[in-house]
Design an enzyme around this catalytic site. Sequence first.
Site: not given
Length: 458
Positions: A277, A283
């Site tokens: 991300s 992420k």
Amino acid sequence: MAQLWGGRFTKETDRNVYLFNASVDFDKRLYKQDIEGSIAHATMLGKQGIITESEKDQIIKGLGNIKAMVEDGSLEISDKYEDIHSFVEATLTEMIGEAGKKLHTGRSRNDQVALDMKLYVRDEIAETDALLKELQEVLYRIMSENLDTFMPGFTHMQKAQPVTLAHHIGAYFEMFIRDRSRLADIKKRMNTCPLGSGALAGTTYPLDREYTAELLGFDAPTGNSMDSVSDRDYVIEFLDALSIIMMHLSRFSEEIITWNSNEYRFVEIDDGFSTGSSIMPQKKNPDIAELVRGKTGRVYGALIGMLTVMKGIPLAYNKDIQEDKEGTFDAIDTVKECLAMFTGMADTMRFRKDVMEESAKKGFTNATDAADYLVKKGMPFRDAHSVIGRLVLSCIEKGKSIDEMELAELKDICPMFDEDIYEAVSLETCVERRLTIGAPGQAVMEKTLTAYRTYLDA
Ligand code: ARG
């Protein structure tokens, strides 16, 4: 603007009309099939004495050169031509002169494009099948390594009964068996040759249609020349098979996305097949699986598009049929790319056996087996179902699983429980006793795997 049909016209086509009508931009991908079909047609024209041996030889040599030059980049398929057929014929005539003008004897672009599309779909059926087989090989490996990896099986996304990872993956193996057999069926049904149907009504030249069919690897010539030039059933069937493949890949992707979530943690997708991300440093996202799931839409779109194109077409060829190409090409590219990506992702994915097994132990996946235990001791199943229902309720109140209950607690619910209940409801027993054909028990799964190996090696 270079057209094959200028003779009857007194005025140039409007530029925008020309562009609207032209297809070379996308049908240039059929150059190989167009040349292959033209070589067969010329070979037959020579054999039948419709053109001379020398003309036939010049045409075949010229077509071979065009193919080689397109492939080595020395000849560009320019948008100066209306379509790939015009390009090949005009280039041939430029290269070999008069003989080139005879190639189209006894042929129309209508049977020519019908042939090109069939040859193309046939080639792509083979490529799709090979990609499906590669995916099956990966699934086979995962299965053979996980015959005793326990996990919960779900219905309604609720834990149902314990299975193994091999069994779960085997369900997808079966789907891909069906996909491959669907492709084989389509190939069998479509493998007739439209060449020699002319514009719609055959021709007055003594064409040997059986000969060209054989040269091009078809089982026979098509049976009705009007149908031949306007049939695109095989495109629709192929798009249907591709849609079902995508539906399967999409279901599989959905499961991998779920399994890869922070909540499940059943699998970890390899870094090489994950993305991050731009804002959240922690992420690691399953974008590949999500894209496969998402791209399913455009393949379904191509199928619905083609069904719609064909629904209002009177016999025989109408220009609408040119719309068979872009959606089909996009669908084929999409499916092939998705299959390759998915196979790579599956091949590198890590399975967290411990998490799967822990999960299978929770959620009363052995409740059916506990009921079966009482049935084996003589209780009717419906009564056993009710007893175990009460047992589960009591377990939930105590925050225990069935096997964590003391024997006294079990006997409180039903005096028929004995020491052997613990063995009867263990994860191992629950799975290993499921030995019906197609069930997860290791002994049957081993037989299933042997059958899959034979299938893959055939
Ligand atoms: N580009 C056309 C197609 O894809 C080729 C056939 C053209 N035939 C014709 N009569 N205009 O369908």
